[in-house]
Design a protein around this motif. Sequence first.
Motif, PDB file in Angstrom:
ATOM      1  N   GLU A  89       0.830  -1.197   0.000  1.00 54.28           N
ATOM      2  CA  GLU A  89       0.000   0.000   0.000  1.00 54.28           C
ATOM      3  C   GLU A  89       0.871   1.256   0.000  1.00 54.28           C
ATOM      4  O   GLU A  89       1.699   1.456   0.893  1.00 54.28           O
ATOM      5  CB  GLU A  89      -0.910   0.021   1.229  1.00 54.28           C
ATOM      6  CG  GLU A  89      -1.887   1.199   1.239  1.00 54.28           C
ATOM      7  CD  GLU A  89      -2.843   1.157   2.418  1.00 54.28           C
ATOM      8  OE1 GLU A  89      -3.644   2.097   2.559  1.00 54.28           O
ATOM      9  OE2 GLU A  89      -2.786   0.169   3.196  1.00 54.28           O
ATOM     10  N   GLY A  90       0.722   2.080  -1.005  1.00 52.27           N
ATOM     11  CA  GLY A  90       1.472   3.325  -1.110  1.00 52.27           C
ATOM     12  C   GLY A  90       2.918   3.159  -1.518  1.00 52.27           C
ATOM     13  O   GLY A  90       3.681   4.131  -1.548  1.00 52.27           O
ATOM     14  N   ALA A  91       3.333   1.932  -1.858  1.00 53.86           N
ATOM     15  CA  ALA A  91       4.744   1.690  -2.153  1.00 53.86           C
ATOM     16  C   ALA A  91       5.192   2.408  -3.424  1.00 53.86           C
ATOM     17  O   ALA A  91       6.316   2.925  -3.492  1.00 53.86           O
ATOM     18  CB  ALA A  91       4.999   0.189  -2.280  1.00 53.86           C
ATOM     19  N   TYR A  92       4.340   2.409  -4.447  1.00 55.83           N
ATOM     20  CA  TYR A  92       4.698   3.088  -5.702  1.00 55.83           C
ATOM     21  C   TYR A  92       4.960   4.569  -5.445  1.00 55.83           C
ATOM     22  O   TYR A  92       5.993   5.118  -5.841  1.00 55.83           O
ATOM     23  CB  TYR A  92       3.567   2.911  -6.717  1.00 55.83           C
ATOM     24  CG  TYR A  92       3.768   3.657  -8.013  1.00 55.83           C
ATOM     25  CD1 TYR A  92       4.515   3.103  -9.046  1.00 55.83           C
ATOM     26  CD2 TYR A  92       3.196   4.910  -8.220  1.00 55.83           C
ATOM     27  CE1 TYR A  92       4.691   3.771 -10.252  1.00 55.83           C
ATOM     28  CE2 TYR A  92       3.369   5.593  -9.413  1.00 55.83           C
ATOM     29  CZ  TYR A  92       4.120   5.016 -10.424  1.00 55.83           C
ATOM     30  OH  TYR A  92       4.288   5.694 -11.610  1.00 55.83           O
ATOM     31  N   GLN A 138      14.861  -2.657  -2.636  1.00 56.53           N
ATOM     32  CA  GLN A 138      15.126  -3.868  -1.857  1.00 56.53           C
ATOM     33  C   GLN A 138      13.886  -4.740  -1.739  1.00 56.53           C
ATOM     34  O   GLN A 138      13.842  -5.669  -0.929  1.00 56.53           O
ATOM     35  CB  GLN A 138      15.676  -3.522  -0.468  1.00 56.53           C
ATOM     36  CG  GLN A 138      17.164  -3.222  -0.480  1.00 56.53           C
ATOM     37  CD  GLN A 138      17.802  -3.478   0.872  1.00 56.53           C
ATOM     38  OE1 GLN A 138      17.804  -4.606   1.371  1.00 56.53           O
ATOM     39  NE2 GLN A 138      18.365  -2.438   1.456  1.00 56.53           N
ATOM     40  N   ASP A 139      12.900  -4.458  -2.554  1.00 56.64           N
ATOM     41  CA  ASP A 139      11.678  -5.247  -2.640  1.00 56.64           C
ATOM     42  C   ASP A 139      10.983  -4.788  -3.910  1.00 56.64           C
ATOM     43  O   ASP A 139      10.934  -3.586  -4.182  1.00 56.64           O
ATOM     44  CB  ASP A 139      10.800  -4.997  -1.406  1.00 56.64           C
ATOM     45  CG  ASP A 139       9.610  -5.953  -1.275  1.00 56.64           C
ATOM     46  OD1 ASP A 139       9.140  -6.451  -2.316  1.00 56.64           O
ATOM     47  OD2 ASP A 139       9.144  -6.177  -0.150  1.00 56.64           O
ATOM     48  N   SER A 140      10.428  -5.709  -4.664  1.00 57.62           N
ATOM     49  CA  SER A 140       9.737  -5.322  -5.900  1.00 57.62           C
ATOM     50  C   SER A 140       8.333  -4.805  -5.647  1.00 57.62           C
ATOM     51  O   SER A 140       7.586  -4.527  -6.597  1.00 57.62           O
ATOM     52  CB  SER A 140       9.688  -6.518  -6.861  1.00 57.62           C
ATOM     53  OG  SER A 140       9.073  -7.642  -6.246  1.00 57.62           O
ATOM     54  N   GLY A 144       4.239  -3.500  -7.770  1.00 57.37           N
ATOM     55  CA  GLY A 144       2.908  -4.060  -7.598  1.00 57.37           C
ATOM     56  C   GLY A 144       2.629  -5.142  -8.607  1.00 57.37           C
ATOM     57  O   GLY A 144       3.480  -5.987  -8.904  1.00 57.37           O
ATOM     58  N   GLU A 145       1.427  -5.118  -9.193  1.00 56.33           N
ATOM     59  CA  GLU A 145       1.042  -6.089 -10.217  1.00 56.33           C
ATOM     60  C   GLU A 145       1.174  -5.516 -11.624  1.00 56.33           C
ATOM     61  O   GLU A 145       0.722  -6.149 -12.587  1.00 56.33           O
ATOM     62  CB  GLU A 145      -0.407  -6.530  -9.988  1.00 56.33           C
ATOM     63  CG  GLU A 145      -0.656  -7.223  -8.662  1.00 56.33           C
ATOM     64  CD  GLU A 145      -2.120  -7.589  -8.480  1.00 56.33           C
ATOM     65  OE1 GLU A 145      -2.480  -8.740  -8.827  1.00 56.33           O
ATOM     66  OE2 GLU A 145      -2.890  -6.732  -8.019  1.00 56.33           O
TER      67      GLU A 145
END
Length: 378
Positions: A89-92, A138-140, A144-145
Amino acid sequence: MLDRRSFLIRGALAGAAAFAAGAAGPLRAAMSPPRWAPYDEAMVIDGCGFIGDADAGPGEALSQRLIDEARGSGLRVIQTTVGPVAQYEGAYEEAVRSIGLWENEIDRHPDVFVRVRNSADLERARREKKLGVVYQFQDSAPIGEKLERVDDFHRIGLRTVQLTYNVRNLVGDGCMEAGNAGISRFGHGLIERLNERRILIDLAHSGRRTATEAIAASKAPVLISHTGCAALVERPRNKTDAELRAVADGGGVVGIYLMPFLRESGQPMAADLIRHIEHAVKICGEDHVGIGTDNMLSPVELSEKYKARHREDIRDRRRLGISAPGESETVYLYIPDLNTARRFETLAGLLSARGHSDARIGKILGGNFARVMGQVWG
């Protein structure tokens, strides 16, 4: 630019010592750190590092102290994490904002920093004795999708993507997942897209099946930007000889970190780091080993405030379910006898004293990372 929350979730959350016969001696504060004559002309790359202050507020500009330490470190390139981990959530938006903050810092300090997008930028940073900045996930999760986001992030400078953090995500299993399920169908699609856009794939924090399958699926060399050797210390964050060898066989590079997972218990020292470097060289060959500190560039001040904050961070990571075995409230995220912004120079001096050639040391300090980065980025 690391605020309090970023410090919590980053990486592993995240005087020299005598060194002889593979073991660290007592700390001798009066002893000058060993030097390595070629250091100032070398390509020195931290495969995973951070510039910032854990006490800084969100979006706060780098202080003059941090700028001075970056300038004086002798580092020529740092891969630094932008965006969150273990969060969709909100990562982008958070990743875009983080890149924007770094873009502002580079614009403010063109005498110190250089944007790195390709091999020419790597060489420019070395030639001009500036610090090149590489944006790394450090995480994709920020993707998201939506695979088209790979294109978006590439346009604004992203050059390395770590497929998973410690836990399972849409791409595959992280190193803390007991199921060890490997790469998903979506993950294979992401690897293909990253290859097409010439973005480096990073397998730090990945589950063992995830790493093996990703190495096989990628058409380009991959990195493990920051890890240790499981043959020496069995921890989920450390990689087996089979994983290390597979990265090397594919032309990639393994970065050894400066983290608590270098020894079974207690505070790691330079001797522990060198033991892991030498093991990795034995398994991978000297052309496939580097350094990814997973540390702040600045030296740690081991104050009571730092210790209290570290305890709190470890407890928070446990509550979030992202803590890894080997993390401890009393083992800190640094190596005492490399506790200087010029730690790579001290390490080079110790490696030289061990009989490693200047050519090999240059490769480990950053030459190997530069080769693979240039090959993938063009």
